[in-house]
Design a protein around this motif. Structure first.
Motif, PDB file in Angstrom:
ATOM      1  N   ARG A 235       0.842  -1.072   0.083  1.00 21.08           N
ATOM      2  CA  ARG A 235       0.066  -0.122   0.111  1.00 21.08           C
ATOM      3  C   ARG A 235       1.011   1.122  -0.076  1.00 21.08           C
ATOM      4  NH1 ARG A 235      -3.346  -3.138   3.519  1.00 21.08           N
ATOM      5  NH2 ARG A 235      -2.295  -2.179   5.214  1.00 21.08           N
ATOM      6  N   LYS A 236       1.890   1.297   0.841  1.00 20.58           N
ATOM      7  CA  LYS A 236       2.693   2.355   0.957  1.00 20.58           C
ATOM      8  C   LYS A 236       3.494   2.853  -0.354  1.00 20.58           C
ATOM      9  CE  LYS A 236       3.656   2.261   5.931  1.00 20.58           C
ATOM     10  NZ  LYS A 236       4.669   2.026   6.972  1.00 20.58           N
ATOM     11  N   GLN A 237       3.905   1.639  -1.124  1.00 23.68           N
ATOM     12  CA  GLN A 237       4.591   1.505  -2.344  1.00 23.68           C
ATOM     13  C   GLN A 237       3.625   2.258  -3.436  1.00 23.68           C
ATOM     14  OE1 GLN A 237       6.912  -1.729  -3.516  1.00 23.68           O
ATOM     15  NE2 GLN A 237       8.215  -1.547  -1.671  1.00 23.68           N
ATOM     16  N   VAL A 238       2.605   1.623  -3.396  1.00 26.55           N
ATOM     17  CA  VAL A 238       1.417   2.036  -4.562  1.00 26.55           C
ATOM     18  C   VAL A 238       1.143   3.562  -4.281  1.00 26.55           C
ATOM     19  CG1 VAL A 238      -0.911   1.952  -5.123  1.00 26.55           C
ATOM     20  CG2 VAL A 238       0.455  -0.239  -4.687  1.00 26.55           C
ATOM     21  N   GLU A 239       0.866   4.024  -3.082  1.00 28.06           N
ATOM     22  CA  GLU A 239       0.823   5.510  -2.912  1.00 28.06           C
ATOM     23  C   GLU A 239       1.979   6.345  -3.316  1.00 28.06           C
ATOM     24  OE1 GLU A 239      -0.048   5.779   1.229  1.00 28.06           O
ATOM     25  OE2 GLU A 239      -2.002   4.757   1.410  1.00 28.06           O
ATOM     26  N   TYR A 240       3.115   5.544  -3.160  1.00 25.31           N
ATOM     27  CA  TYR A 240       4.218   6.483  -3.479  1.00 25.31           C
ATOM     28  C   TYR A 240       4.315   6.622  -4.918  1.00 25.31           C
ATOM     29  CZ  TYR A 240       9.618   7.200  -4.318  1.00 25.31           C
ATOM     30  OH  TYR A 240      10.768   7.662  -4.714  1.00 25.31           O
ATOM     31  N   LEU A 241       4.174   5.286  -5.584  1.00 22.54           N
ATOM     32  CA  LEU A 241       4.594   5.205  -7.172  1.00 22.54           C
ATOM     33  C   LEU A 241       3.287   6.060  -7.833  1.00 22.54           C
ATOM     34  CD1 LEU A 241       5.707   1.691  -7.424  1.00 22.54           C
ATOM     35  CD2 LEU A 241       6.980   3.579  -7.644  1.00 22.54           C
ATOM     36  N   ALA A 242       2.157   5.894  -7.241  1.00 22.24           N
ATOM     37  CA  ALA A 242       0.895   6.806  -7.865  1.00 22.24           C
ATOM     38  C   ALA A 242       1.093   8.132  -7.894  1.00 22.24           C
ATOM     39  CB  ALA A 242      -0.412   6.432  -7.032  1.00 22.24           C
ATOM     40  N   LYS A 243       1.794   9.026  -6.887  1.00 23.15           N
ATOM     41  CA  LYS A 243       2.385  10.233  -7.232  1.00 23.15           C
ATOM     42  C   LYS A 243       3.441  10.548  -7.866  1.00 23.15           C
ATOM     43  CE  LYS A 243       0.561  11.142  -2.759  1.00 23.15           C
ATOM     44  NZ  LYS A 243       0.954  11.687  -1.141  1.00 23.15           N
TER      45      LYS A 243
ATOM     46  N   PRO B  22      -8.690   1.741  -9.858  1.00 21.19           N
ATOM     47  CA  PRO B  22      -7.695   1.314  -8.905  1.00 21.19           C
ATOM     48  C   PRO B  22      -6.323   0.724  -9.605  1.00 21.19           C
ATOM     49  CG  PRO B  22      -9.453  -0.509  -9.084  1.00 21.19           C
ATOM     50  CD  PRO B  22      -9.773   0.392 -10.124  1.00 21.19           C
ATOM     51  N   VAL B  23      -5.526   0.520  -8.721  1.00 22.64           N
ATOM     52  CA  VAL B  23      -3.860  -0.063  -9.078  1.00 22.64           C
ATOM     53  C   VAL B  23      -4.112  -1.757  -8.782  1.00 22.64           C
ATOM     54  CG1 VAL B  23      -1.790  -0.165  -8.553  1.00 22.64           C
ATOM     55  CG2 VAL B  23      -2.863   2.186  -8.422  1.00 22.64           C
ATOM     56  N   LEU B  24      -3.948  -2.167  -9.763  1.00 20.95           N
ATOM     57  CA  LEU B  24      -3.858  -3.720  -9.598  1.00 20.95           C
ATOM     58  C   LEU B  24      -2.513  -4.389  -8.929  1.00 20.95           C
ATOM     59  CD1 LEU B  24      -5.566  -5.059 -13.045  1.00 20.95           C
ATOM     60  CD2 LEU B  24      -6.559  -4.258 -10.753  1.00 20.95           C
ATOM     61  N   ILE B  25      -2.630  -4.862  -7.742  1.00 22.67           N
ATOM     62  CA  ILE B  25      -1.353  -5.245  -7.099  1.00 22.67           C
ATOM     63  C   ILE B  25      -1.191  -6.984  -7.432  1.00 22.67           C
ATOM     64  CG2 ILE B  25      -0.333  -5.469  -4.821  1.00 22.67           C
ATOM     65  CD1 ILE B  25      -2.143  -3.266  -3.986  1.00 22.67           C
ATOM     66  N   HIS B  26       0.061  -7.146  -7.790  1.00 22.86           N
ATOM     67  CA  HIS B  26       0.341  -8.533  -7.913  1.00 22.86           C
ATOM     68  C   HIS B  26       1.446  -8.758  -6.820  1.00 22.86           C
ATOM     69  CE1 HIS B  26      -1.647  -9.633 -11.788  1.00 22.86           C
ATOM     70  NE2 HIS B  26      -1.846  -8.396 -11.685  1.00 22.86           N
ATOM     71  N   LYS B  27       2.063 -10.010  -6.777  1.00 26.20           N
ATOM     72  CA  LYS B  27       3.065 -10.249  -5.777  1.00 26.20           C
ATOM     73  C   LYS B  27       4.358  -9.477  -6.078  1.00 26.20           C
ATOM     74  CE  LYS B  27       5.759 -14.268  -3.921  1.00 26.20           C
ATOM     75  NZ  LYS B  27       5.952 -15.636  -4.302  1.00 26.20           N
ATOM     76  N   ASP B  28       4.733  -9.446  -7.438  1.00 26.18           N
ATOM     77  CA  ASP B  28       5.929  -8.839  -7.639  1.00 26.18           C
ATOM     78  C   ASP B  28       6.011  -7.528  -8.401  1.00 26.18           C
ATOM     79  OD1 ASP B  28       7.344 -10.937  -6.515  1.00 26.18           O
ATOM     80  OD2 ASP B  28       6.844 -12.243  -8.395  1.00 26.18           O
ATOM     81  N   TYR B  29       4.835  -7.157  -8.677  1.00 30.18           N
ATOM     82  CA  TYR B  29       4.655  -5.942  -9.698  1.00 30.18           C
ATOM     83  C   TYR B  29       3.297  -5.375  -9.347  1.00 30.18           C
ATOM     84  CZ  TYR B  29       2.320  -8.471 -13.106  1.00 30.18           C
ATOM     85  OH  TYR B  29       1.782  -9.530 -13.756  1.00 30.18           O
ATOM     86  N   TYR B  30       3.250  -3.880  -9.753  1.00 34.40           N
ATOM     87  CA  TYR B  30       1.850  -3.234  -9.735  1.00 34.40           C
ATOM     88  C   TYR B  30       1.388  -2.656 -10.996  1.00 34.40           C
ATOM     89  CZ  TYR B  30       4.069  -2.767  -4.946  1.00 34.40           C
ATOM     90  OH  TYR B  30       4.673  -3.267  -3.945  1.00 34.40           O
ATOM     91  N   MET B  31       0.288  -2.674 -11.194  1.00 32.87           N
ATOM     92  CA  MET B  31      -0.296  -2.279 -12.695  1.00 32.87           C
ATOM     93  C   MET B  31      -0.853  -0.928 -12.335  1.00 32.87           C
ATOM     94  SD  MET B  31      -1.433  -5.931 -14.280  1.00 32.87           S
ATOM     95  CE  MET B  31      -1.818  -5.044 -15.783  1.00 32.87           C
ATOM     96  N   PHE B  32      -0.453   0.179 -13.318  1.00 30.80           N
ATOM     97  CA  PHE B  32      -1.149   1.287 -13.416  1.00 30.80           C
ATOM     98  C   PHE B  32      -2.042   1.713 -14.819  1.00 30.80           C
ATOM     99  CE2 PHE B  32       2.208   1.649 -10.182  1.00 30.80           C
ATOM    100  CZ  PHE B  32       1.583   2.302  -9.346  1.00 30.80           C
TER     101      PHE B  32
END
Length: 712
Positions: A63-71, A107-117
Motif C-alpha cells: 500500500r505504501k509503495q502504491v501510494e508513492y508510485l501513484a504520485k 484502482p491499481v492492480l497489485i500482484h506479488k512482484d509488480y503493480y499495474m497502473f
C-alpha cells in the motif's frame, strides 16, 4: 477445554466403546496419539498465524509503495517532452506556465512482484499519443526516476497499463539468476536438445530447441555475458546428450581464454574421428636429425588459429551435402531429415554437429580476402542446408559490421541474442533498435526469434561451477560414451526402481511429460537392446549404465519382463557352464520349475529361462518327455510330470514308491501316484490309465518293506 479434560473425555469414550476398562498399554498408546495430534494442530495454527502476519506486513508495504508510485509516476512522465505538454496562461496580468500531465485511472492492480497502473487514455494531453507513452526512451527515464523496472502492457487487460516492479522485489526481469535455478525451471517435456535462454517478465523462462532453431547469432560487447551464454549452451547440451549423439567443434579466436577448461569434453571433435586434414610436421630430434612426422586433425581440440577454420568449414559443408544426399536415397522410407533418420536407426544414430565460432569476425578480418570470402560462403551454405542434416552454426561476435554480417548469413540465421548495444549496432544485428533500449545490466540480452523480441536475463554460471559441471560431464560419459541419453535414463530407472526389470509400460507411465519417451519408444528400445547372439555365438549388445556393462535378457511371456543383468554375472554363468560337459542338470531345471513356476512345465517358458545357460529347445523337450515316465527326486521327494488337460502345461505331481512284491521281483521300487488334490477314497483303478509301473495307493495296503533311504 484443556488438554487434560479432552484426554479424559476421550478415554471415557474409548472405555464406553470397548465395554471395559482399557489396559495400561492401550491407554499409553491412545494418549500418545492424542497428544501428537494436539501438537500437530498447535504447529499448524502457529504456521497459519505466521503466514497471516507476513501477509499483513506485505500488504502494508505494498500500500505504501502504491501510494508513492501513484504520485511519482505522473511527475516522472511530466518531465518527458513526449508525454506532457506545457502551455502558458495569462491571468490578472500574470503569465503562468501550466503543465498538462498524463493522469491515471484507479484502482491499481497489485500482484506479488509488480503493480499495474492504468493510463487515462481518454484525457491525454494534446499532441501526446500512445506511441509516445511506450517509447523506449520514456521507459528508460521512468526506470531511473522510479528506481525500479517499468514495462508496458496493452494486450491482456484492455487499455494501456504501466507495469512497475515492486521496489525491493523480484522485478519483472530479474537482475541476476543462477544457472541451477534456470535448469530447475525447465519443463519436464523439454527435449534433450532444449537449452535455456533466459528469464523475462514475471520470471517467465524462455528456452529454445536447436532442432527448431538450428542456427544462432550471439553478439555483445565485452562484459555483456556473451561468452558465459556460449559456455552455458555447451554444458547444457553436453550434459543431456552423449558423444554418440552430439559432436561439438569449438573455435575461439581470443586465444581460447574463455573455453580452455572445456577442451577435455568427450564431445569435442568430428564424429568417429573423421580426418579433416593431414600434414607433415618437420622438427629437429634430440640427436640433431631432422624428423618428419605425419599429423592428423580431428578438430578434437580448441581451435584458436584462423587458418585452422577453413578445413573445418569445408568438411562441415561436405558433410551437410553427404547427409542430404543420403536422405534423398531413403525418401521411400519417409526419411527426409536427421530427426526421421535417427528415429528409424536409433542404435546407430547420426550425430548432430554443433559448430561454435566465437569472435568469428577475427578469422574473417585476419585472413586474405579470398579466404574470408570462402569462410563466409561456407557459413552461409551450412546455415542454408544444415537444418535437415543436423549441422548447426553458432556465431559469437563483438563487431556489428555489415561487411562481416552480410545478407546471406543474416537471412539464414534468424535467432539472435544481442547484449546492450547502440542503435546502429542493434539495427545491424536485430534489424531494429530494440537492443539499445534494454537495461545495461550484465547478462541482459535482447532475444529475437522470427518476429518475437524479448528482454531476458541470461543465467549466470561461475567459473567454479562451470569446472564442476565439466568434470561431471566427463565422468558421466566416460563409461557411457555410446549410449543414447533417453535410453540411459530408462535403463537407470529400471535398475533403481524395478530391480533391473525393464517393463516398457511401467516405464512409459513414469515419464508422462517427456515428449521423447513415448510408448512406442519404450517398446522399441527394449527390442533393440534385447540380448542376441551373432553368427559366431558372441552375445550383445552391451549396455553401459553407471559405469557397468549390462545385458538385457529376453522377457518370459506372461511371467516377467526383460531384465538387466551385469555382463560379469552373465558371462560367469556361461563360463561355469562350459567348464563341464553338462551345462545344467535335470535336477536344476525341475527344481526351478517347482520353486518359480508353480510346478508347471511349459517347454516355451522353461526354455526362455534356461536358454541363457546354453539350453536348447530340443534339450528342454527331452527333459519333459523323460519325466513323464520316470520319477525325479527333489529335496527328498519324488515327482513326476502329468498332463492336466488340453492346452495346459504338464505339472509336477508328488509320488510315492512301493517295495517289490512276489509278483514283481525287480530291484526298482514301483512308484505310485499320490495326488494331493484328489481324495484317495474317491479314486478307482478304472478312472484313468496310469503309466506303466504305477499303481494307486490304497489305504488298506500294508506298510511297504525295505523302502530305500531316499524315499523315507
Amino acid at each position: 477445554m484443556t488438554a487434560q479434560t479432552e484426554t479424559k473425555g476421550f478415554l471415557g469414550n474409548l472405555r464406553a466403546a470397548m465395554g471395559k476398562k482399557p489396559t495400561e498399554r492401550q491407554r499409553h498408546f491412545k494418549l500418545r496419539e492424542r497428544l501428537e495430534a494436539l501438537e500437530a494442530r498447535r504447529a499448524e495454527a502457529k504456521t497459519a498465524r505466521q503466514m497471516r502476519r507476513e501477509d499483513k506486513q506485505l500488504r502494508a508495504i505494498q500500500r505504501k509503495q502504491v501510494e508513492y508510485l501513484a504520485k511519482l509516476l505522473p511527475r516522472a512522465l511530466a518531465t518527458q517532452k513526449q508525454a506532457s505538454v506545457a502551455k502558458q496562461q495569462q491571468k490578472n496580468g500574470v503569465v503562468k506556465r501550466v503543465m498538462k500531465r498524463v493522469s491515471l485511472i484507479p484502482p491499481v492492480l497489485i500482484h506479488k512482484d509488480y503493480y499495474m497502473f492504468q493510463v487515462n487514455t481518454r484525457d491525454l494531453p494534446t499532441g501526446v499519443a500512445i506511441d509516445n507513452l511506450r517509447d523506449p526512451k520514456v521507459l528508460e527515464s521512468l526506470r531511473f526516476a522510479l528506481g525500479t523496472d517499468v514495462q508496458v502492457d496493452d494486450s491482456n487487460y484492455g487499455g494501456f497499463w504501466y507495469l512497475v516492479a515492486r521496489i525491493g522485489g523480484l522485478g519483472i526481469v530479474p537482475k541476476k539468476i543462477d544457472y541451477d535455478e534456470v535448469i530447475a525451471m525447465m519443463p519436464k517435456r523439454a527435449s534433450s536438445w532444449a537449452l535455456p535462454v533466459g528469464v523475462g517478465q514475471n520470471k517467465k523462462l524462455t528456452y529454445l530447441d536447436i532442432r527448431e532453431r538450428p542456427h544462432i547469432l550471439i553478439a555483445g560487447a565485452t562484459g555483456t555475458g556473451k561468452s558465459v551464454f556460449l559456455k552455458n549452451m555447451i554444458l547444457t547440451l553436453a550434459m543431456q546428450n552423449s558423444p554418440k549423439r552430439l559432436r561439438i567443434i569449438l573455435a575461439d579466436f581470443k586465444m581460447g581464454a574463455d573455453f580452455i577448461k572445456l577442451q577435455n569434453l568427450p564431445h569435442l571433435g568430428t564424429p568417429s574421428r573423421v580426418r579433416l586434414k593431414k600434414s607433415e610436421v618437420t622438427d629437429i630430434g634430440e640427436d640433431g636429425e631432422v624428423v618428419h612426422e605425419k599429423s592428423e586433425d580431428f578438430a578434437d581440440y580448441l581451435i584458436t588459429e584462423p587458418e585452422d577454420l577453413t578445413p573445418v568449414l569445408t568438411w562441415c559443408n561436405l558433410e551437410t551435402n553427404r547427409r542430404n544426399q543420403r536422405f534423398a536415397k531413403l525418401v521411400d522410407q519417409d526419411i527426409t531429415n536427421i530427426n526421421e533418420y535417427n528415429a528409424k536407426f536409433r542404435r546407430k544414430p547420426m550425430p548432430r554437429i554443433l559448430v561454435i565460432l566465437d569472435e568469428f569476425p577475427v578469422a574473417v578480418l585476419e585472413v586474405s580476402k579470398k579466404e574470408a570470402d570462402g569462410i563466409k560462403k561456407a557459413i552461409s551454405a551450412i546455415a542454408r542446408k544444415g537444418r535437415s542434416a543436423g549441422i548447426h552454426i553458432v556465431l559469437g561476435t563483438q563487431i556489428a559490421s555489415a561487411n562481416v554480417m552480410d545478407g546471406s548469413i543474416s537471412q539464414n540465421i534468424q535467432t539472435r541474442i544481442v547484449g546492450k548495444s547502440t542503435g546502429p549496432q542493434s539495427q545491424v544485428l536485430l534489424g531494429s533498435w530494440f537492443a539499445s533500449y534494454i537495461s545495461a545490466n550484465k547478462g541482459r540480452v535482447a532475444f529475437r526469434s522470427d518476429m518475437l523480441e524479448l528482454e531476458l536475463q541470461t543465467p549466470w554460471v561461475s567459473p567454479k561451477q562451470a569446472n564442476a559441471l565439466t568434470q561431471a560431464i566427463i565422468e558421466k560419459w566416460a563409461d557411457n560414451r555410446d549410449e543414447d541419453a533417453a535410453a540411459l535414463k530408462l535403463f537407470q530407472f529400471a535398475l533403481q526402481s524395478g530391480d533391473g526389470y525393464y517393463d516398457a509400460e511401467k516405464i512409459y507411465k513414469h515419464f508422462p511429460d517427456d515428449d521423447e519417451i513415448t510408448r512406442n519408444f519404450c517398446r522399441s528400445l527394449g527390442a533393440d537392446y534385447e540380448l542376441k547372439t551373432d553368427d559366431d555365438g558372441t552375445p550383445g549388445p552391451e549396455i553401459n549404465v553407471n559405469g557397468l556393462p549390462y545385458y538385457l535378457l529376453p522377457a518370459v511371456m506372461g511371467k516377467r519382463p526383460r531384465k538387466l543383468v551385469t555382463v560379469e554375472l552373465f558371462t560367469g554363468s556361461e563360463v561355469k557352464a562350459t567348464d563341464s560337459e553338462v551345462k545344467f542338470t535335470d535336477l536344476e531345471v525341475m527344481q526351478w520349475v517347482l520353486d518359480h513356476n508353480d510346478g508347471k512345465f511349459s517347454n516355451r517358458v522353461v526354455y526362455q529361462e534356461w536358454r541363457n545357460r546354453g539350453a536348447k529347445q530340443r534339450q528342454i523337450e527331452e527333459i519333459g518327455q523323460k519325466y513323464e515316465t520316470e520319477a525325479i527326486e527333489i529335496e527328498g521327494k519324488a515327482y513326476i510330470l502329468e498332463f492336466e488337460g488340453k492346452n495346459k502345461p504338464r505339472r509336477l505331481r508328488l509320488v510315492t514308491c512301493q517295495a517289490p512284491n512276489a509278483a514283481n521281483q525287480t530291484d526298482t521300487p514301483t512308484p505310485q501316484v499320490e495326488n494331493e488334490k484328489i481324495v484317495k477314497n474317491e479314486i478307482n483303478d478304472d478312472d484313468e490309465e496310469l503309466p506303466r509301473g504305477f499303481d494307486i495307493v490304497s489305504g488298506d495296503d500294508d506298510e511297504p518293506e525295505d523302502i530305500p533311504d531316499w524315499l523315507q
